[in-house]
Design a protein around this motif. Structure first.
Motif, mmCIF file in Angstrom:
data_model
loop_
_atom_site.group_PDB
_atom_site.id
_atom_site.type_symbol
_atom_site.label_atom_id
_atom_site.label_comp_id
_atom_site.label_asym_id
_atom_site.label_seq_id
_atom_site.Cartn_x
_atom_site.Cartn_y
_atom_site.Cartn_z
ATOM 1 N N TYR A 31 0.818 -1.140 0.122
ATOM 2 C CA TYR A 31 -0.110 -0.071 -0.056
ATOM 3 C C TYR A 31 0.698 1.219 0.030
ATOM 4 C CZ TYR A 31 -3.932 -3.023 0.254
ATOM 5 O OH TYR A 31 -4.852 -3.851 -0.138
ATOM 6 N N SER A 32 2.043 1.171 0.354
ATOM 7 C CA SER A 32 3.121 2.153 0.169
ATOM 8 C C SER A 32 3.256 2.340 -1.179
ATOM 9 C CB SER A 32 4.204 2.018 1.193
ATOM 10 O OG SER A 32 4.208 2.132 2.369
ATOM 11 N N GLY A 33 3.576 1.516 -1.763
ATOM 12 C CA GLY A 33 3.696 1.495 -3.477
ATOM 13 C C GLY A 33 2.520 2.150 -4.118
ATOM 14 N N MET A 34 1.241 1.542 -3.592
ATOM 15 C CA MET A 34 0.029 2.032 -4.235
ATOM 16 C C MET A 34 -0.112 3.589 -4.062
ATOM 17 S SD MET A 34 -3.611 0.924 -3.395
ATOM 18 C CE MET A 34 -3.687 -0.716 -3.992
ATOM 19 N N ALA A 35 0.176 4.142 -2.722
ATOM 20 C CA ALA A 35 0.259 5.610 -2.585
ATOM 21 C C ALA A 35 1.186 6.394 -3.608
ATOM 22 C CB ALA A 35 0.402 5.923 -1.112
ATOM 23 N N ASP A 36 2.446 5.768 -3.594
ATOM 24 C CA ASP A 36 3.299 6.498 -4.505
ATOM 25 C C ASP A 36 2.888 6.566 -5.861
ATOM 26 O OD1 ASP A 36 5.204 6.640 -2.540
ATOM 27 O OD2 ASP A 36 6.535 4.867 -3.057
ATOM 28 N N GLU A 37 2.277 5.369 -6.349
ATOM 29 C CA GLU A 37 1.934 5.343 -7.782
ATOM 30 C C GLU A 37 0.544 6.156 -7.988
ATOM 31 O OE1 GLU A 37 -0.174 2.038 -10.874
ATOM 32 O OE2 GLU A 37 1.192 1.372 -9.507
ATOM 33 N N TYR A 38 -0.329 6.347 -6.973
ATOM 34 C CA TYR A 38 -1.494 7.025 -7.149
ATOM 35 C C TYR A 38 -0.956 8.652 -7.282
ATOM 36 C CZ TYR A 38 -5.856 9.321 -6.074
ATOM 37 O OH TYR A 38 -7.038 10.145 -5.973
ATOM 38 N N CYS A 39 -0.241 8.915 -6.412
ATOM 39 C CA CYS A 39 0.272 10.419 -6.238
ATOM 40 C C CYS A 39 1.521 10.636 -7.376
ATOM 41 C CB CYS A 39 0.874 10.881 -4.861
ATOM 42 S SG CYS A 39 -0.293 10.819 -3.573
ATOM 43 N N ASN A 40 1.991 9.655 -7.804
ATOM 44 C CA ASN A 40 2.977 10.064 -8.874
ATOM 45 C C ASN A 40 4.702 10.544 -8.189
ATOM 46 O OD1 ASN A 40 4.197 9.797 -11.341
ATOM 47 N ND2 ASN A 40 3.597 11.931 -11.832
ATOM 48 N N THR A 41 4.632 10.173 -6.962
ATOM 49 C CA THR A 41 6.000 10.512 -6.430
ATOM 50 C C THR A 41 6.229 9.546 -5.349
ATOM 51 O OG1 THR A 41 6.768 12.548 -5.079
ATOM 52 C CG2 THR A 41 4.368 11.814 -4.258
ATOM 53 N N ARG A 42 7.291 9.934 -4.460
ATOM 54 C CA ARG A 42 7.606 9.349 -3.263
ATOM 55 C C ARG A 42 7.250 10.038 -2.143
ATOM 56 N NH1 ARG A 42 11.212 4.793 -4.247
ATOM 57 N NH2 ARG A 42 10.577 4.484 -2.176
ATOM 58 N N PHE A 43 7.261 9.272 -1.006
ATOM 59 C CA PHE A 43 6.908 10.141 0.030
ATOM 60 C C PHE A 43 8.101 9.727 1.131
ATOM 61 C CE2 PHE A 43 2.564 9.517 -1.134
ATOM 62 C CZ PHE A 43 2.177 10.811 -1.075
ATOM 63 N N GLU A 44 9.345 9.734 0.401
ATOM 64 C CA GLU A 44 10.760 9.817 1.158
ATOM 65 C C GLU A 44 11.559 10.068 0.103
ATOM 66 O OE1 GLU A 44 11.402 5.620 2.359
ATOM 67 O OE2 GLU A 44 11.562 4.956 0.017
ATOM 68 N N PRO A 45 12.634 11.014 0.313
ATOM 69 C CA PRO A 45 13.580 11.121 -0.681
ATOM 70 C C PRO A 45 14.151 10.257 -1.623
ATOM 71 C CG PRO A 45 14.193 12.174 1.413
ATOM 72 C CD PRO A 45 13.366 11.196 1.652
ATOM 73 N N ALA A 46 14.144 10.350 -3.035
ATOM 74 C CA ALA A 46 14.345 9.413 -4.082
ATOM 75 C C ALA A 46 15.478 10.130 -4.816
ATOM 76 C CB ALA A 46 13.238 8.805 -4.494
ATOM 77 N N ILE A 47 16.189 9.476 -5.530
ATOM 78 C CA ILE A 47 17.194 10.060 -6.563
ATOM 79 C C ILE A 47 16.799 9.886 -7.858
ATOM 80 C CG2 ILE A 47 19.676 9.954 -7.380
ATOM 81 C CD1 ILE A 47 20.503 9.469 -4.493
ATOM 82 N N ALA A 48 16.788 10.628 -8.799
ATOM 83 C CA ALA A 48 16.346 10.358 -10.096
ATOM 84 C C ALA A 48 17.508 11.142 -11.134
ATOM 85 C CB ALA A 48 15.149 11.083 -10.633
ATOM 86 N N GLY A 49 17.583 10.722 -12.365
ATOM 87 C CA GLY A 49 18.699 11.239 -13.460
ATOM 88 C C GLY A 49 17.407 11.617 -14.544
ATOM 89 N N PHE A 50 18.115 12.661 -15.178
ATOM 90 C CA PHE A 50 17.297 13.133 -16.356
ATOM 91 C C PHE A 50 18.352 13.432 -17.508
ATOM 92 C CE2 PHE A 50 14.817 16.588 -18.454
ATOM 93 C CZ PHE A 50 13.849 15.712 -18.984
ATOM 94 N N THR A 51 18.194 13.213 -18.666
ATOM 95 C CA THR A 51 18.906 13.478 -19.843
ATOM 96 C C THR A 51 18.105 14.456 -20.852
ATOM 97 O OG1 THR A 51 20.267 11.731 -19.649
ATOM 98 C CG2 THR A 51 20.464 12.825 -21.679
ATOM 99 N N ALA A 52 18.638 15.565 -21.047
ATOM 100 C CA ALA A 52 17.752 16.573 -21.897
ATOM 101 C C ALA A 52 18.731 17.271 -22.838
ATOM 102 C CB ALA A 52 16.997 17.655 -20.930
ATOM 103 N N ASP A 53 18.104 17.900 -23.750
ATOM 104 C CA ASP A 53 18.679 18.763 -24.815
ATOM 105 C C ASP A 53 19.045 20.079 -23.967
ATOM 106 O OD1 ASP A 53 17.814 16.881 -26.606
ATOM 107 O OD2 ASP A 53 16.088 18.081 -27.538
#
Length: 190
Positions: A31-53
């Motif tokens: 259900y923590s994962g369900m909350a993350d998916e529903y809100c499109n975020t994490r309720f704890e700090p998470a690291i992400a990478g992004f590559t752009a022009d």
């Protein structure tokens, strides 16, 4: 997991008394994962990478933005406050001078953190309520709208709401945390 087994038991000991710690951990993770998916975020700090022009303004796809850890462009490390600026409330990064870089596709690499520093109490409560619904799945008492004991036992089933409707209603308490699903916005080529 956004809720410990001990916290869950303390918040609703009677309903969860028959569950083992292992079962509780699985339900909390589910259900923590369900909350993350529903809100499109994490309720704890998470690291992400992004590559752009290369662009003067870039909206990062995950939010809420906590901080930008690093940014490199065509092998050069950019410095925050000099080469780029971060606007966490908008999830934006702006590059000060895009003209000094060649306009190459996907040559800007951003490492950042998103999510929440602490788990909001309402998130914990929603997870606990979803676990409660899960434990009541074999119990149809939630579907009974009326009972009568006048001579013979009778009841009227509440057919207006299904278990899925109730689950969606519980998740709706998290609407204030929903993050839009952005396609990255890139404006202002050098």
């Amino acid at each position: 997991m956004y809720l410990s087994v001990e916290e869950a038991r303390a918040m609703n000991a009677g309903l969860l008394a028959d569950k083992t710690d292992e079962q509780m951990e699985r339900l909390i993770a589910l259900y923590s994962g369900m909350a993350d998916e529903y809100c499109n975020t994490r309720f704890e700090p998470a690291i992400a990478g992004f590559t752009a022009d290369i662009a003067s303004q870039i909206r990062l796809p995950k939010g809420p933005l906590l901080q930008v850890d690093s940014m490199t462009c065509q092998g050069d490390t950019l410095m925050q406050g000099m080469d780029y600026y971060v606007y966490p409330e908008k999830g934006l990064v702006t590059i000060a001078d895009t003209a000094k870089y060649n306009a190459k596709k996907r040559s800007l690499h951003i490492m950042y953190q998103y999510g929440y520093e602490t788990v909001p109490a309402i998130v914990k409560k929603v997870i606990l309520d979803l676990i409660g619904l899960d434990t009541q799945s074999g119990d149809d008492s939630w579907a009974v709208a009326q009972e009568n004991w006048d001579g013979e036992y009778s009841y009227q089933r509440n057919t207006n709401k299904t278990a899925e409707d109730i689950r969606r209603g519980v998740l709706a308490f998290l609407d204030i945390f929903k993050q839009p699903q952005y396609k990255p916005v890139i404006q202002g080529y050098g």
